[in-house]
Motif scaffolding. Structure first.
Motif, PDB file in Angstrom:
ATOM      1  N   ASN A   1       7.379 -75.534 -73.339  1.00 36.79           N
ATOM      2  CA  ASN A   1       8.203 -74.653 -72.509  1.00 36.79           C
ATOM      3  C   ASN A   1       9.397 -75.398 -71.921  1.00 36.79           C
ATOM      4  OD1 ASN A   1       6.555 -72.517 -73.039  1.00 36.79           O
ATOM      5  ND2 ASN A   1       5.489 -72.528 -71.065  1.00 36.79           N
TER       6      ASN A   1
ATOM      7  N   HIS B   1      13.241 -74.475 -72.608  1.00 36.51           N
ATOM      8  CA  HIS B   1      14.058 -74.242 -71.421  1.00 36.51           C
ATOM      9  C   HIS B   1      15.341 -75.072 -71.481  1.00 36.51           C
ATOM     10  CE1 HIS B   1      15.160 -73.622 -67.217  1.00 36.51           C
ATOM     11  NE2 HIS B   1      15.257 -74.951 -67.091  1.00 36.51           N
TER      12      HIS B   1
ATOM     13  N   THR C   1       9.438 -71.439 -67.259  1.00 34.76           N
ATOM     14  CA  THR C   1       8.502 -72.345 -67.933  1.00 34.76           C
ATOM     15  C   THR C   1       7.044 -72.091 -67.549  1.00 34.76           C
ATOM     16  OG1 THR C   1       8.893 -73.981 -66.183  1.00 34.76           O
ATOM     17  CG2 THR C   1      10.242 -74.152 -68.165  1.00 34.76           C
TER      18      THR C   1
ATOM     19  N   GLY D   1       6.239 -69.091 -69.657  1.00 37.90           N
ATOM     20  CA  GLY D   1       6.813 -69.077 -71.002  1.00 37.90           C
ATOM     21  C   GLY D   1       7.542 -67.786 -71.272  1.00 37.90           C
TER      22      GLY D   1
END
Length: 409
Positions: free
Chosen positions: A17, A21, A93, A96
């Motif tokens: 994640n 990101h 994050t 997700g």
């Protein structure tokens, strides 16, 4: 060895994640976006932040607008509204989740679903199907309640739980249907027909849990709304949350904010009604007792009135008044006699006080001449005239020697 190599090459979910990101954050195209779409599933949280979905005909993206940004929005935001969102895209994050972070909102008009909703609503209002005078009252003591909802959702469990707690003797009959999707409206109309064919169904609850405008769209079906309005049994709708309003809510006989509230509105609390009945019976007894007491009092007054107006009673009353009058006259005469007696005694005492013997005792004397005549004035006596002086205890003889002068006036 192979397992160690695989372990060294594998990523954790957090690493994955974080990597995505960073990729999204590095894309300059995604950092200054203007995205047009229709607002759906709009929610305001106590923190002041807004969460909603932005959708078009094919796709949906999650959006968040923080409090410091949504303060600049000058119009009320509603589901179905078309807007242009200015902001940037990123990956949250922790979950997700790819989402759009809104920095600004510009209103573009109403969405297609909202316009369709308003058109159906206007037609039903014009036909009078939403008028309050058309709607029927919910039975006070329903014996059997029909419920149209999903058999797998929490709605039916909540309704059964609330209804059983309030009055265990009420029967709940479930008509299982789909509450979302293309076939949901048709299934709910068939369930209405089936329940209305049962004579002992007293009231029907139509409901489901919360959701977005799209999730609740089956309850905006015009044919379903007309079937609700034409239902033999009164219908209580409980669709979504308290803030959700659907077309069937306008035509139903009663709208409940939640399914649990629908059960409370449909099923009276038995203990309260028992208490109310007991209080009513006690009030009736007390009222009857008071009415009997008033009737007995009127009868007693009537008997007393007959007695008072009877000839024998009037004769007795006249005789009593005559005796009172005679007694009063006697008392007055006796009082007057006593007053006269007292006056007489006073006069007698005065007379006795001025009687000659009593006057002589007080120091006065009585003069008489030789013939026994009283001398009351100086002109009746002459010098050398013999007189007799009478005291209270005897007499004395004297001669009038001095010259008498008349008292000056």
């Amino acid at each position: 060895m192979l397992s160690e190599l695989i372990s060294m090459m594998s990523w954790t979910v957090t690493q994955l994640n974080d990597y995505v990101h960073q990729l999204v954050a590095k894309d300059e195209t995604l950092q200054g976006l203007l995205v047009e779409g229709e607002i759906s599933n709009f929610k305001k949280y106590p923190s002041g932040h807004w969460y909603f979905s932005l959708k078009d005909e094919q796709s949906t993206v999650r959006c968040v607008m923080f409090r410091q940004n949504n303060r600049s929005v000058s119009f009320p935001v509603e589901n179905g509204m078309r807007v242009i969102v200015g902001g940037y895209a990123s990956l949250y994050t922790r979950d997700g989740a790819f989402q759009l972070y809104a920095m600004s909102l510009q209103q573009q008009g109403r969405g297609a679903l909202y316009e369709q909703f308003e058109a159906i609503k206007q037609r039903l209002f014009q036909e009078g199907l939403c008028n309050a005078e058309r709607k029927r009252k919910i039975p006070v003591f329903p014996r059997r309640i029909g419920v149209i909802t999903s058999p797998a959702g929490a709605v039916i469990r909540d309704i059964i739980q609330v209804a059983s707690r309030r009055n265990p003797s009420v029967d709940i009959l479930l008509a299982p249907v789909s509450v979302q999707g293309e076939l949901a409206a048709r299934e709910m109309m068939d369930a209405l027909d089936a329940l209305n064919a049962i004579e002992d169904i007293d009231v029907i609850i139509l409901g489901r849990g919360g959701g977005s405008m799209e999730d609740l769209w089956a309850f905006n079906n015009e044919a379903l709304a007309r079937a609700v309005a034409a239902s033999r049994a009164p219908v209580i709708t409980a669709v979504g949350h308290e803030t959700d309003t659907t077309i069937v809510d306008y035509v139903s006989d009663l709208r409940a904010p939640t399914p649990s509230a629908a059960a409370e509105l449909a099923v009276p609390l038995r203990d309260e009604w028992i208490q109310t009945i007991d209080l009513t019976v006690e009030h009736m007894r007390r009222s009857l007792r008071q009415r009997l007491e008033r009737t007995n009092l009127r009868m007693a007054n009537g008997v007393r009135g007959l007695y008072l107006h009877a000839p024998q009673t009037r004769i007795q009353q006249a005789g009593q008044r005559f005796r009172f009058a005679v007694q009063s006259i006697n008392q007055q005469m006796e009082h007057r006699f006593k007053l006269r007696q007292q006056a007489f005694n006073m006069a007698e005492m005065k007379l006795l006080a001025f009687a000659p013997p009593n006057m002589l005792k007080r120091g006065y004397v009585l003069l008489t001449d030789a013939g026994g005549n009283r001398i009351t004035t100086s002109r009746q006596a002459t010098p050398g005239q013999p007189v007799t002086v009478q005291f209270h205890d005897g007499y004395a003889h004297a001669v009038w020697q001095e010259e008498i002068y008349e008292k000056e006036r």
